[in-house]
Design a protein around this motif. Structure first.
Motif, short mmCIF file in Angstrom:
data_model
loop_
_atom_site.label_atom_id
_atom_site.label_comp_id
_atom_site.label_asym_id
_atom_site.label_seq_id
_atom_site.Cartn_x
_atom_site.Cartn_y
_atom_site.Cartn_z
N VAL A 283 38.21 102.76 143.62
CA VAL A 283 38.51 103.77 142.59
C VAL A 283 37.25 104.07 141.78
O VAL A 283 36.92 105.24 141.55
CB VAL A 283 39.67 103.29 141.69
CG1 VAL A 283 39.83 104.19 140.49
CG2 VAL A 283 40.96 103.22 142.49
N ASP A 284 36.53 103.04 141.35
CA ASP A 284 35.32 103.23 140.56
C ASP A 284 34.23 103.95 141.36
O ASP A 284 33.57 104.86 140.85
CB ASP A 284 34.79 101.90 140.04
CG ASP A 284 35.48 101.44 138.77
OD1 ASP A 284 36.44 102.10 138.33
OD2 ASP A 284 35.07 100.39 138.22
N MET A 285 34.02 103.55 142.61
CA MET A 285 32.99 104.21 143.42
C MET A 285 33.32 105.67 143.67
O MET A 285 32.46 106.54 143.62
CB MET A 285 32.79 103.48 144.75
CG MET A 285 32.03 102.19 144.61
SD MET A 285 31.61 101.43 146.20
CE MET A 285 33.21 100.95 146.80
N THR A 286 34.60 105.94 143.93
CA THR A 286 35.03 107.32 144.15
C THR A 286 34.79 108.16 142.90
O THR A 286 34.27 109.28 142.97
CB THR A 286 36.51 107.36 144.57
OG1 THR A 286 36.66 106.60 145.78
CG2 THR A 286 36.98 108.78 144.83
N ASN B 196 35.04 109.93 151.20
CA ASN B 196 36.27 110.08 151.98
C ASN B 196 36.12 109.42 153.33
O ASN B 196 35.13 108.76 153.60
CB ASN B 196 36.66 111.57 152.12
CG ASN B 196 35.57 112.40 152.76
OD1 ASN B 196 34.66 111.88 153.39
ND2 ASN B 196 35.65 113.70 152.60
N GLN B 197 37.12 109.57 154.17
CA GLN B 197 37.16 108.97 155.50
C GLN B 197 37.06 107.44 155.43
O GLN B 197 36.31 106.81 156.17
CB GLN B 197 36.07 109.55 156.40
CG GLN B 197 36.23 111.04 156.63
CD GLN B 197 35.15 111.62 157.52
OE1 GLN B 197 34.19 110.96 157.88
NE2 GLN B 197 35.32 112.87 157.89
N GLU C 102 46.12 110.20 151.86
CA GLU C 102 45.99 110.39 153.30
C GLU C 102 44.96 111.45 153.66
O GLU C 102 44.32 111.38 154.70
CB GLU C 102 47.33 110.75 153.92
CG GLU C 102 48.18 109.54 154.19
CD GLU C 102 49.38 109.87 155.05
OE1 GLU C 102 49.25 110.67 156.01
OE2 GLU C 102 50.45 109.32 154.77
N SER C 103 44.77 112.44 152.80
CA SER C 103 43.81 113.51 153.09
C SER C 103 42.37 113.00 153.07
O SER C 103 41.49 113.62 153.62
CB SER C 103 43.97 114.65 152.09
OG SER C 103 43.65 114.21 150.78
N GLU C 104 42.15 111.86 152.43
CA GLU C 104 40.80 111.30 152.36
C GLU C 104 40.63 110.15 153.33
O GLU C 104 39.62 109.54 153.43
CB GLU C 104 40.51 110.84 150.93
CG GLU C 104 40.45 112.01 149.97
CD GLU C 104 40.15 111.59 148.55
OE1 GLU C 104 40.02 110.39 148.28
OE2 GLU C 104 40.06 112.47 147.70
#
Length: 126
Positions: free
Chosen positions: A95-98, A109-110, A124-126
């Motif tokens: 969460v922090d890195m994102t 993502n991915q 799910e989209s990420e």
């Protein structure tokens, strides 16, 4: 990832390419310059990693130290490789890195993991 980093105006001339409209090589080619770093140019990886590290330095103070440290030390090309024994700790780091990357205009993502619980914090989209 590479298209998130602008090429300085004074360097755009170095990333010039020709394009034949309609793929007709009998016509005069149009001349273009890249304004974002393209994948495949030797310098692009270094430029992108420099910009990503700059993001961590500039915005890292808002998040846990390990998030900015992971961005500084655990990227290889455009892949983040990180492991930890504590699932809750990793969720917090994800969460922090994102969020940290988003502050600099990056989208992490991915995601992939062998731990299904860890992936539950990612849409799910990420």
């Amino acid at each position: 990832m590479y298209h998130h980093v602008r090429v300085p105006v004074e360097d755009c001339d170095l990333l010039r390419f020709l394009w034949w409209p309609g793929e007709d090589t009998a016509l005069e080619p149009a001349e273009y310059q890249m304004v974002m770093h393209p994948l495949g140019v030797k310098s692009s990886g270094n430029c992108v990693n420099h910009a990503l590290r700059h993001t961590a330095e500039e915005h890292g103070h808002k998040y846990c130290n390990e998030a900015s440290e992971a961005i500084m030390k655990n990227f290889y090309a455009d892949n983040l490789l990180k492991a930890h024994d504590d699932e809750e700790h990793l969720k917090m780091m994800m969460v922090d890195m994102t969020s940290l990357c988003a502050d600099g205009g990056w989208c992490l993502n991915q995601w992939t993991s062998s731990n299904r619980g860890l992936l539950s914090v990612i849409s799910e989209s990420e």
